[in-house]
Design a protein around this motif. Sequence first.
Motif, short mmCIF file in Angstrom:
data_model
loop_
_atom_site.label_atom_id
_atom_site.label_comp_id
_atom_site.label_asym_id
_atom_site.label_seq_id
_atom_site.Cartn_x
_atom_site.Cartn_y
_atom_site.Cartn_z
N ASP A 240 -9.68 10.61 -3.81
CA ASP A 240 -10.58 9.50 -3.49
C ASP A 240 -9.99 8.19 -3.99
O ASP A 240 -10.06 7.17 -3.30
N ASP A 241 -9.42 8.21 -5.21
CA ASP A 241 -8.79 7.01 -5.74
C ASP A 241 -7.62 6.58 -4.86
O ASP A 241 -7.44 5.39 -4.57
N ASP A 242 -6.82 7.57 -4.44
CA ASP A 242 -5.69 7.26 -3.58
C ASP A 242 -6.14 6.71 -2.24
O ASP A 242 -5.53 5.80 -1.68
N THR A 243 -7.24 7.26 -1.71
CA THR A 243 -7.75 6.79 -0.42
C THR A 243 -8.18 5.34 -0.51
O THR A 243 -7.91 4.53 0.39
N ARG A 244 -8.87 4.99 -1.60
CA ARG A 244 -9.29 3.60 -1.80
C ARG A 244 -8.07 2.69 -1.95
O ARG A 244 -8.04 1.58 -1.40
N LEU A 245 -7.08 3.18 -2.69
CA LEU A 245 -5.88 2.38 -2.90
C LEU A 245 -5.10 2.22 -1.60
O LEU A 245 -4.58 1.14 -1.30
N LEU A 246 -5.04 3.28 -0.80
CA LEU A 246 -4.38 3.20 0.50
C LEU A 246 -5.08 2.21 1.42
O LEU A 246 -4.43 1.46 2.16
N ALA A 247 -6.42 2.21 1.38
CA ALA A 247 -7.17 1.27 2.22
C ALA A 247 -6.86 -0.17 1.81
O ALA A 247 -6.68 -1.05 2.66
N GLY A 248 -6.81 -0.43 0.48
CA GLY A 248 -6.48 -1.77 0.01
C GLY A 248 -5.06 -2.15 0.36
O GLY A 248 -4.79 -3.30 0.76
N LEU A 249 -4.14 -1.20 0.27
CA LEU A 249 -2.74 -1.47 0.61
C LEU A 249 -2.61 -1.77 2.10
O LEU A 249 -1.87 -2.68 2.51
N ARG A 250 -3.35 -1.02 2.91
CA ARG A 250 -3.30 -1.25 4.35
C ARG A 250 -3.84 -2.64 4.70
O ARG A 250 -3.28 -3.33 5.56
N ARG A 251 -4.90 -3.05 4.02
CA ARG A 251 -5.46 -4.39 4.28
C ARG A 251 -4.43 -5.47 3.91
O ARG A 251 -4.23 -6.42 4.67
N LEU A 252 -3.79 -5.30 2.77
CA LEU A 252 -2.81 -6.30 2.33
C LEU A 252 -1.62 -6.38 3.27
O LEU A 252 -1.12 -7.47 3.57
N MET A 253 -1.14 -5.24 3.74
CA MET A 253 0.06 -5.23 4.55
C MET A 253 -0.22 -5.55 6.01
O MET A 253 0.51 -6.32 6.64
N ASP A 254 -1.27 -4.96 6.59
CA ASP A 254 -1.55 -5.14 8.02
C ASP A 254 -2.31 -6.42 8.32
O ASP A 254 -2.04 -7.10 9.32
N HIS A 255 -3.29 -6.76 7.46
CA HIS A 255 -4.14 -7.92 7.72
C HIS A 255 -3.62 -9.18 7.03
O HIS A 255 -3.44 -10.23 7.66
N ASP A 256 -3.37 -9.07 5.72
CA ASP A 256 -2.94 -10.25 4.96
C ASP A 256 -1.43 -10.51 5.07
O ASP A 256 -0.96 -11.57 4.66
N ARG A 257 -0.68 -9.53 5.56
CA ARG A 257 0.77 -9.65 5.70
C ARG A 257 1.44 -10.05 4.39
O ARG A 257 2.23 -11.01 4.33
N ALA A 258 1.11 -9.32 3.36
CA ALA A 258 1.66 -9.63 2.03
C ALA A 258 3.18 -9.50 2.00
O ALA A 258 3.85 -10.12 1.16
N TYR A 259 3.74 -8.71 2.90
CA TYR A 259 5.18 -8.50 2.92
C TYR A 259 5.95 -9.79 3.22
O TYR A 259 7.15 -9.88 2.98
N ARG A 260 5.26 -10.79 3.76
CA ARG A 260 5.91 -12.07 4.04
C ARG A 260 6.10 -12.92 2.79
O ARG A 260 6.85 -13.90 2.82
N GLU A 261 5.42 -12.57 1.71
CA GLU A 261 5.47 -13.36 0.49
C GLU A 261 6.86 -13.32 -0.13
O GLU A 261 7.43 -12.25 -0.34
N GLU A 262 7.41 -14.48 -0.44
CA GLU A 262 8.76 -14.55 -1.02
C GLU A 262 8.77 -13.95 -2.43
O GLU A 262 7.92 -14.25 -3.26
N GLY A 263 9.74 -13.10 -2.68
CA GLY A 263 9.90 -12.51 -4.01
C GLY A 263 8.83 -11.50 -4.37
O GLY A 263 8.61 -11.23 -5.56
N LEU A 264 8.15 -10.92 -3.39
CA LEU A 264 7.10 -9.95 -3.68
C LEU A 264 7.71 -8.72 -4.37
O LEU A 264 8.63 -8.10 -3.86
N SER A 265 7.18 -8.38 -5.53
CA SER A 265 7.63 -7.21 -6.28
C SER A 265 6.54 -6.16 -6.29
O SER A 265 5.38 -6.43 -5.94
N ILE A 266 6.91 -4.96 -6.70
CA ILE A 266 5.90 -3.91 -6.75
C ILE A 266 4.86 -4.21 -7.82
O ILE A 266 3.69 -3.87 -7.69
N GLY A 267 5.30 -4.91 -8.88
CA GLY A 267 4.35 -5.32 -9.91
C GLY A 267 3.35 -6.33 -9.36
O GLY A 267 2.15 -6.25 -9.63
N GLY A 268 3.84 -7.30 -8.58
CA GLY A 268 2.95 -8.29 -7.98
C GLY A 268 1.99 -7.67 -6.99
O GLY A 268 0.82 -8.05 -6.92
#
Length: 363
Positions: A240-268
Motif C-alpha cells: 500500500d505504501d509503495d502504491t501511494r508512492l508510485l502514484a505520487g511518482l507518476r504525478r510528478l513525472m507524467d503531470h508535473d514533468r519533474a524530469y525537466r528540472e535541471e540537476g534533479l537528483s534522487i534525493g531531490g
Amino acid sequence: MSLIEAAVRGGAFFLLILVAALLLRDARRVPAGLFGALFALGVACYVVVSASAFATGLPAWLFPAKLVGMGNPVVFCLFAAAVFDDDFRPSWWHALAWLAIVALGASCFLIGTPLARVGFSIVGLGCSALGAWYALAERSLDLVEQRRRLRTVLMVVIAFYAAAIIASEIVFPNGSGGDGLALALGTGLLAITMVFVIVLLSVSREGALISFGQSEPQPLSVAARAPATAPGLTERSERDDDTRLLAGLRRLMDHDRAYREEGLSIGGLAVKLGTSEHSLRRLINQRLGYRNFNVFLNGYRLDDAMTALADPAQEEVPILTIALDAGFQSLGPFNRAFKSKTGMTPSEFRREQLGRRTRVAAE
C-alpha cells in the motif's frame, strides 16, 4: 621467508585461486565474473612473486606470474567497469591496454633501473585511481543497493590497498623494506582477500558471486497493478505504501514533468515525494526495474523529445532546444541516448516521422 609470512601468503594464494575458480564458473551468465577471476588470479600471482624469498632475484619460471601481476591495474579497471556499468561491453582495445601495460612492466623490470620501476609504478597508481573513480563516480545514481555497498566496501578498499602496494614498491624498491614489509604486505593481502570473498558472498542473490539481479524496466502504470495473489498483512502494508508512492511518482513525472528540472537528483525527487532516498531507490529498482537513476529520467526525457520531434508544429525548433527543454544538459549525451534507444539520430527520426505524416495526409 619466515614461517608466518609463508602461512599468510599461502592462505591468501589458495583463497584467491578458489575465488577465481568460482568467478570463472559464473562468467557465462555474469559478465563481471571473467574480469573478477582475472583480477583474483593477478593478485594470486603477486602474492607469490612479492614474497621476501624472491627479494634478491626472481626465478625464470616465475616470470610469467610476474607479467600477469603487472597487468592487474588494467584488469582492476575492467572489473570495475563490468560490475558498475550496465552498458559495458569488452572490446579488443581492452586487451591491447592489458598487453601494453604488461609490455611496459616487463621492459621496466628488465631495464632494472629505479627510475624505470618508479615510472611503471606511477602508471599502476594511475590505473588504480581510475578504477576507484569508476567505482565511485556514479554511486549516487546507482539504484541497486547491494551494488552500492560493493562500490564503497570492496572497490575502494582494493584500490587503496593496490595504491599502498605500488607506493611501497616505489619507496622500497627490490624488496629493500625487509621481512617486516613483506609480512605486512602478505597480511594485508590475506585481509583484503577475505573482505573480497565476504562482500561478494553478501551481495549474491542468484547463486553467483557477483549477481545483482536484472529485470526489464516497466512503466509506472504497469508497476502499480495489484498482484494476483493475496499478500500477508505486513506485505500488504508495504505494498500500500509503495502504491501511494508510485502514484505520487507518476504525478510528478507524467503531470508535473519533474524530469525537466535541471540537476534533479534522487534525493531531490525523494524530498518532493516526502519519502526517504532509500525508499525511493528501492521502489524504482525493485518495482520499476531500473538500475540507474539517469536511465530512469532519460526514459521520460527521450519520450518527451520524440513527441516534440514528431510534431509538425515544432518542425522549425532546433534539436538542441528540444533536448534542453526535455531535461538534457547538452546535445552530446542527448544524441547518444537517443540513438541508443531508437537506432537513429534525432535528425533522422524527425525526417522519418514528419515524412510519414506528410504521406498519410496526402493519401
